[in-house]
Design a protein around this motif. Structure first.
Motif, PDB file in Angstrom:
ATOM      1  N   GLU A   6       0.847  -1.224  -0.003  1.00 47.37           N
ATOM      2  CA  GLU A   6      -0.092   0.017   0.119  1.00 47.37           C
ATOM      3  C   GLU A   6       0.872   1.421   0.046  1.00 47.37           C
ATOM      4  O   GLU A   6       0.524   2.380  -0.603  1.00 47.37           O
ATOM      5  CB  GLU A   6      -0.837   0.077   1.216  1.00 47.37           C
ATOM      6  N   LYS A  10       0.994   4.221  -2.979  1.00 52.77           N
ATOM      7  CA  LYS A  10       0.630   5.632  -2.616  1.00 52.77           C
ATOM      8  C   LYS A  10       1.664   6.407  -3.242  1.00 52.77           C
ATOM      9  O   LYS A  10       1.597   7.392  -3.762  1.00 52.77           O
ATOM     10  CB  LYS A  10       0.423   5.700  -1.101  1.00 52.77           C
ATOM     11  N   HIS A  44      -7.932  -4.873  -5.473  1.00 51.94           N
ATOM     12  CA  HIS A  44      -8.372  -3.824  -4.382  1.00 51.94           C
ATOM     13  C   HIS A  44      -9.065  -2.672  -5.100  1.00 51.94           C
ATOM     14  O   HIS A  44      -9.893  -1.830  -3.962  1.00 51.94           O
ATOM     15  CB  HIS A  44      -7.044  -3.241  -3.820  1.00 51.94           C
ATOM     16  N   PHE A  45      -8.770  -2.472  -6.106  1.00 55.14           N
ATOM     17  CA  PHE A  45      -9.393  -1.020  -6.748  1.00 55.14           C
ATOM     18  C   PHE A  45      -9.983  -1.170  -8.078  1.00 55.14           C
ATOM     19  O   PHE A  45      -9.334  -2.049  -9.146  1.00 55.14           O
ATOM     20  CB  PHE A  45      -8.458   0.049  -7.071  1.00 55.14           C
ATOM     21  N   ALA A  50     -10.827   5.177  -7.918  1.00 53.25           N
ATOM     22  CA  ALA A  50     -11.164   4.489  -6.859  1.00 53.25           C
ATOM     23  C   ALA A  50      -9.844   4.509  -5.802  1.00 53.25           C
ATOM     24  O   ALA A  50      -9.916   4.692  -4.539  1.00 53.25           O
ATOM     25  CB  ALA A  50     -11.479   2.886  -7.055  1.00 53.25           C
ATOM     26  N   LEU A  51      -8.832   4.170  -6.406  1.00 51.81           N
ATOM     27  CA  LEU A  51      -7.412   4.382  -5.663  1.00 51.81           C
ATOM     28  C   LEU A  51      -7.461   5.743  -5.164  1.00 51.81           C
ATOM     29  O   LEU A  51      -6.927   6.090  -3.880  1.00 51.81           O
ATOM     30  CB  LEU A  51      -6.409   4.092  -6.435  1.00 51.81           C
ATOM     31  N   TYR A  54      -9.558   6.346  -2.345  1.00 54.23           N
ATOM     32  CA  TYR A  54      -9.116   5.489  -0.989  1.00 54.23           C
ATOM     33  C   TYR A  54      -8.213   6.326  -0.119  1.00 54.23           C
ATOM     34  O   TYR A  54      -8.208   6.541   1.083  1.00 54.23           O
ATOM     35  CB  TYR A  54      -8.510   4.157  -1.190  1.00 54.23           C
ATOM     36  N   ASP A  57      -9.671   9.590   0.990  1.00 50.93           N
ATOM     37  CA  ASP A  57     -10.340   9.515   2.266  1.00 50.93           C
ATOM     38  C   ASP A  57      -9.565   9.149   3.460  1.00 50.93           C
ATOM     39  O   ASP A  57     -10.043   9.863   4.590  1.00 50.93           O
ATOM     40  CB  ASP A  57     -11.375   8.186   1.946  1.00 50.93           C
ATOM     41  N   GLN A  58      -8.550   8.512   3.384  1.00 54.58           N
ATOM     42  CA  GLN A  58      -7.737   8.428   4.596  1.00 54.58           C
ATOM     43  C   GLN A  58      -7.212   9.691   4.959  1.00 54.58           C
ATOM     44  O   GLN A  58      -7.299   9.926   6.405  1.00 54.58           O
ATOM     45  CB  GLN A  58      -6.595   7.395   4.297  1.00 54.58           C
TER      46      GLN A  58
END
Length: 192
Positions: A6, A10, A44-45, A50-51, A54, A57-58
């Motif tokens: 992850e 990122k 996952h995405f 969507a990534l 994700y 949003d974090q």
């Protein structure tokens, strides 16, 4: 997804937003840069958006938690104190720790909705504080409430954005002090 995977995704995604821009980067670019196959990504995405959601949003969730945490202030504080200097400082420290990603989000090639979401958090805090102080109204100086709120919120957001675009190298404490002072400073006072 494993934490190190992850983090790598990122990091690559951030770099690609900075260099190619959100609209021009592809899932293949992300997979290649993160040394994962596209199937792992799609596990996952759904797509790059969507990534983005994700990771964004974090960031928003963390900032919301920092900004809405109780800080022991007086219940009858003025709405102008909708966000304490210490709370601003903690949020700036967090942003500085994730500087590259937040800079990418707020850049011309990032997500313009991110700034609006952050400003929405601040607006909610301001509204909540104003509701606690019914005697306080924004139009004491002839400004309708929505304009007065916008002036206050835009000042806070603009200082943070300038700090970010300058590299977020200045001490968060200094920026927090500036923001705290600007809540009660008339713009004309800056030129004296």
């Amino acid at each position: 997804m494993r934490p190190q995977t992850e983090r790598k995704i990122k990091q690559v995604f951030t770099h690609l937003m900075q260099t190619k821009g959100l609209n021009d980067l592809t899932v293949s670019d992300i997979a290649r840069g993160a040394n994962i196959n596209r199937g792992t990504f799609y596990l996952h995405f759904v797509d790059k958006f969507a990534l983005l959601a994700y990771f964004e949003d974090q960031t928003i969730d963390r900032l919301t938690a920092i900004l809405t945490a109780p800080c022991g202030e007086a219940e009858n504080a003025s709405p102008i104190d909708f966000i304490s200097r210490d709370t601003v400082y903690q949020a700036l420290v967090y942003v500085q720790g994730d500087r590259e990603f937040v800079q990418a989000l707020t850049s011309d090639t990032g997500d313009p909705k991110f700034v609006a979401r952050f400003k929405g958090i601040l607006a909610g805090l301001l509204d909540a504080q104003a509701a606690k102080s019914p005697e306080f109204t924004f139009n004491k100086v002839g400004f309708p409430a929505d304009y007065a709120s916008e002036i206050l919120l835009s000042t806070v957001v603009s200082i943070i954005l300038l700090w970010l675009h300058k590299g977020a190298t200045e001490d968060p404490a200094m920026i927090a002090d500036m923001i705290d002072r600007c809540k009660t400073l008339a713009p004309v006072e800056l030129f004296r």
